[in-house]
Design a protein around this motif. Structure first.
Motif, PDB file in Angstrom:
ATOM      1  N   GLU A   1      79.099 -29.497 -51.773  1.00  0.00           N
ATOM      2  CA  GLU A   1      79.917 -30.113 -52.810  1.00  0.00           C
ATOM      3  C   GLU A   1      81.332 -29.557 -52.719  1.00  0.00           C
ATOM      4  O   GLU A   1      81.527 -28.348 -52.591  1.00  0.00           O
ATOM      5  CB  GLU A   1      79.336 -29.842 -54.199  1.00  0.00           C
TER       6      GLU A   1
ATOM      7  N   MET B   1      85.152 -28.538 -53.750  1.00  0.00           N
ATOM      8  CA  MET B   1      86.038 -28.081 -54.811  1.00  0.00           C
ATOM      9  C   MET B   1      87.465 -28.230 -54.294  1.00  0.00           C
ATOM     10  O   MET B   1      87.749 -27.979 -53.119  1.00  0.00           O
ATOM     11  CB  MET B   1      85.754 -26.627 -55.154  1.00  0.00           C
TER      12      MET B   1
ATOM     13  N   ASP C   1      86.121 -29.352 -59.593  1.00  0.00           N
ATOM     14  CA  ASP C   1      85.023 -30.063 -58.947  1.00  0.00           C
ATOM     15  C   ASP C   1      85.475 -31.482 -58.598  1.00  0.00           C
ATOM     16  O   ASP C   1      86.007 -32.206 -59.439  1.00  0.00           O
ATOM     17  CB  ASP C   1      83.810 -30.115 -59.886  1.00  0.00           C
TER      18      ASP C   1
END
Length: 325
Positions: free
Chosen positions: A170, A172, A183
């Motif tokens: 994921e 950032m 995020d």
């Protein structure tokens, strides 16, 4: 001869001359070879297609699943070539434009990993690709027979000055001039960008990738990994799309621990620990299907001058006809 007679004479001469010119042209058309006539029409149409593709709108075929479900494998799309400045010739002399690629644009650019076969071949490949509206690609891989990827189409995820960091796949983002990490999914939601960022790995599968990276490091050093580590690492083969970046980070961290005096590993780890920085004049492209995309996380941010256009619409298959967003 009075005025009206002169007018009549001039008019008769003009009409006679025009009729003669038309007759000559008609006779030339009759005398022209039918094959030459067809070739002339084909060349004229080909020139128009080339001009449109080179400077205005070009057709592309999506070769991979890196942009699912925004763009699927086999989708045929039209790309706006004029928006960022077209190339004067295929592969050469990109014209300037006041409009630059911005975050969230769907951009097409030259594949940084592409190995050219020479200028003449590259120009011929691009001309044939444009003439056939992306149906024919002569640049085939000698082993697989599949077209080699000369161009990539991704989403512009970052701009100059941004930094990116990956946490279990994921992303950032630390925007230019700021010192806090955001995020990516939350940021996109706040901006109203509704495209899906697809993951094919679950968070609980990262222990397998981590074990595989550690086992690879032990093997690289000529050492035997423990049985427990080997058993955990063997599960990576069951993952369809393992996170290779996470695997590489685990491998490098283990190599660093095995041999702390070797500064090579510290240098290679910097990208993973500090993130990716987008320099001035570049943009960070990423695929929407993150675990199935070779993008800027692997080859780095791309120069804006290498961006050839912006995705407009999907025109084939008809069931997917629509604007690219």
């Amino acid at each position: 001869m009075d005025f009206f007679d002169r007018i009549q004479l001039i008019t008769e001469r003009f009409l006679t001359r025009r009729a003669r010119i038309r007759r000559i042209k008609k006779e030339k058309r009759k005398a022209k070879n039918a094959v030459l006539d067809w070739i002339e029409a084909f060349l004229w149409a080909a020139c128009m297609v080339l001009l449109l593709n080179q400077y205005l709108v070009q057709a592309y075929r999506i070769p991979s699943g890196s942009m699912i479900d925004t763009l699927n494998i086999g989708d045929h799309v039209f790309v706006n070539k004029i928006v960022y400045g077209p190339e004067l010739l295929p592969g050469f002399f990109k014209l300037p434009s006041p409009i630059k690629p911005k975050r969230n644009d769907i951009i097409i650019f030259e594949n940084p990993s592409y190995i050219s076969r020479g200028t003449v071949f590259d120009v011929a490949q691009r001309v044939i690709y444009m003439l056939t509206l992306s149906l024919v690609d002569i640049d085939k891989d000698e082993t697989t027979g599949e077209p080699r990827v000369h161009f990539l189409i991704k989403r512009a995820a970052g701009q100059s000055g941004d930094r990116f960091m990956s946490e279990n796949g994921e992303m950032m983002i630390c925007f230019a001039g700021e010192n806090r990490w955001v995020d990516e999914r939350e940021y996109n939601a706040l901006r109203g960008w509704n495209h899906n960022i697809i993951r094919m790995m679950d968070v609980d599968q990262y222990n397998v990738v981590d074990a595989a990276g550690k086992a690879a490091a032990w093997t690289d050093r000529g050492l035997q990994p423990s049985q427990k580590l080997m058993e955990a690492a063997s599960m990576v083969g069951s993952l369809r799309y393992p996170d290779y970046l996470a695997h590489e980070r685990s491998r490098l961290e283990t190599l660093r621990k095995i041999n702390p005096s070797d500064n090579r590993y510290a240098m290679l780890l910097a990208r993973h620990r500090l993130g990716w920085y987008v320099p001035e004049g570049r943009i960070m492209p990423m695929g929407d299907s993150r675990d199935n995309s070779r993008d800027g996380r692997y080859f780095g941010p791309v120069r804006i001058t290498r961006v050839l256009g912006r995705g407009m619409i999907i025109y084939w298959p008809l069931m997917r006809l629509g604007k690219i967003i």
